[in-house]
Design a protein around this motif. Structure first.
Motif: not given
Lengths: 451, 89
Positions: A70-71, A64-67, A22-24, A215-216
């Protein structure tokens, strides 16, 4: 073949059940920026934030792309600005604009930390800060504000609570052209945590390090889907399943958070596993309670079901991450949860039931639209009630209510996007004025004789 | 670096060919493949090794997403760690 099952489960969570980070949130200490010349200090605030967070959005997007997860939001929290010690609204606005401009310059969604900690008492500077908050909220876009009014150790600062009604009403008025949206960016806390990555209440506590990544993680949809097949299972089986699911979600968040912090060269702070709903279909906390067997969220049994959910989420999360912090649990923001909106519209979910549920959820009365003509003292009284629940029970509680200008109970307000829409809820019409106008300081509670 | 490519979509002629062609173009070695067809739906999981000196992760992601859009498939490329972390203690 186990990998086959695991891979498909993860893909399913991401594609169908809205699993996301949800959030960084990057926490930045501003203690070294403050000084007597507020114009120069506000410039230093802007410079420091843009220097440290310049690569936050880009890095989070790469990870976000690598794993393939979505962040959703990239955010910043800063040292409570009230520590800057200004004395006039003009000076406070310099800081508010510095924060807002810095957030826009680095491309984050929201910046939090236009905050004050006044649980024991207000300095002169704090009082002028509280007066400046409505203007700061009205004149900025991406900035959030919060004030901590009570704690289990200090009791409740009722003088400050008394000032919250006027603050919220003024904000509602100043942002009346936008359905009083300014109030959605303000939270009144008790027992606020210093490392919360979620907005609107995030700030970077004074005991925190120079610069951290918090991180949330969310995932109400994933928890709901996991329970769908367990029709007649006893509650302990359900609790176990929630724990296991929370574990998996948290692990994904831990991996992504660590990677963002490694790439930025910023220490990893905490992971906050909070089931945070969005207005999207299937991303609802209320729906989890419905799957557990309640016809609608808000009926009898809702508090018990929510208590078990919050506790099981915490247990799974703690096992999965080295540093769990923030609020970790389940959020119940009315306007951001489509099943909660439905329950409120059908008259099943009332304001009083919501208050009861906040005694076991991870935060409090969140994103609730109330009539525009609600009195200042009634709003302060709502905050006093919620603070008391937090202070007595040694937990964080918060109030984010929006007295929508010109609206009355039963009307519907729509803020759009992640903030959703909500029916304006009816409140108790009897007065609390004489109690609130007493002011003073509610003593800290006794920690023994817990009955 | 190891990555896992997941492809889900309606079965059609040439899916394998098109994907392996892209992987070949980017010098990516396929180490393992599992695939099944469930009620006309093609589901494949591929373990691949990416030589990072030759290819960036982002480029492959973009190339495979283009293919996914053209063919109406769902394709994910993710670093292997995400699955290990989520499902193993």
């Amino acid at each position: 073949m186990t990998i086959y099952k695991d891979v498909l489960e993860t893909i399913h969570m991401i594609e169908k059940e809205n699993l996301d980070i949800r959030t960084t949130t990057m926490g930045i200490s501003l203690l070294d920026c403050f000084g007597r010349d507020h114009k120069a200090a506000a410039d230093r605030v802007y410079d420091k934030i843009t220097r440290l967070a310049g690569k936050l959005v880009e890095t989070a997007d790469e990870v976000s792309d690598d794993y393939g997860i979505r962040i959703v939001n990239k955010r910043i929290s800063v040292t409570p600005i009230a520590f800057a010690g200004a004395k006039t609204t003009e000076d406070w606005l310099l800081y508010a604009k510095a924060l807002d401009n810095a957030a826009k310059a680095v491309g984050v969604d929201i910046i939090g930390g236009f905050s004050a900690l006044v649980q024991k008492g207000c300095t002169e500077s704090d009082e002028s800060f509280i007066e400046a908050v409505p203007y700061a909220l009205a004149e900025t876009d991406a900035m959030c504000s919060s004030i901590n009014l009570g704690s289990t150790k200090a009791g409740i600062n009722m003088d400050a609570v008394m000032m919250m009604g006027p603050l919220i009403k003024k904000t509602a008025y100043l942002t009346r052209d936008n359905s009083s949206f300014g109030c959605a960016k303000f939270v009144a806390f008790a027992n606020a945590v210093e490392d919360n990555p979620f907005m609107a209440g995030a700030f970077h506590g004074v005991s925190e390090a120079e610069n951290v990544i918090n991180v949330g993680v969310s995932g109400p949809g994933v928890v709901k889907e996991a329970l769908v097949g367990m029709k007649d299972a006893p509650v302990d089986k359900i609790a176990e399943k929630i724990k296991q699911t929370a574990f998996k979600i948290t692990r994904a968040g831990q991996l992504v958070g660590r990677e963002v912090s490694d790439r930025l060269g910023v220490p990893f702070g905490i992971l906050d596993l909070s089931l945070a709903p969005t207005p999207a279909v299937g991303d609802s906390v209320a729906e989890i309670l419905e799957v557990m067997g309640l016809e609608r969220c808000g009926t009898h049994g809702s508090t018990a079901a929510l208590a078990m959910l919050t506790d099981a989420v915490k247990k799974g999360g703690i096992m999965a991450s080295g540093h769990v912090g923030g609020l970790s649990g389940a959020f119940i923001p009315v306007s951001e949860d489509n099943r909660m909106i439905a329950a409120a519209e059908e008259g099943c979910l009332t304001f009083d039931k919501l208050e009861a549920m906040t005694s076991v959820c991870s935060v409090g009365l969140d994103m609730i639209a109330i009539p525009g003509d609600t009195s200042e003292d009634t709003i302060s009284a709502i905050i006093a009630d919620e603070a008391a629940i937090g202070v007595i029970n040694n937990k964080t509680t918060a109030v984010r209510v929006i007295p929508v200008y010109g609206m009355k109970a039963g009307d519907r307000v729509d803020w759009g996007g992640l903030f959703g829409s909500a029916p304006v809820m009816e409140l108790n019409g009897f007065s609390s004025s004489r109690f609130i106008q007493r002011g003073g300081r509610m003593p800290a509670p006794v920690h023994s004789f817990k009955n | 670096m190891k990555a896992i490519i997941t492809v889900v979509g309606k079965d059609q002629v040439g899916i394998m060919y098109k994907i392996s062609k892209i992987l070949n173009d980017y010098h990516i070695n396929i180490e393992d493949i599992t695939q099944t067809i469930l009620q006309d739906y093609f589901t494949m999981i591929m373990v691949v090794k990416i030589d990072e000196a030759k290819t960036g992760f982002h480029e492959i992601d973009v190339a495979l997403h283009e293919l996914a859009e053209q063919e109406g498939l769902s394709i994910h490329v993710q670093k292997e760690e995400i699955f290990d972390t989520m499902h193993k203690i």
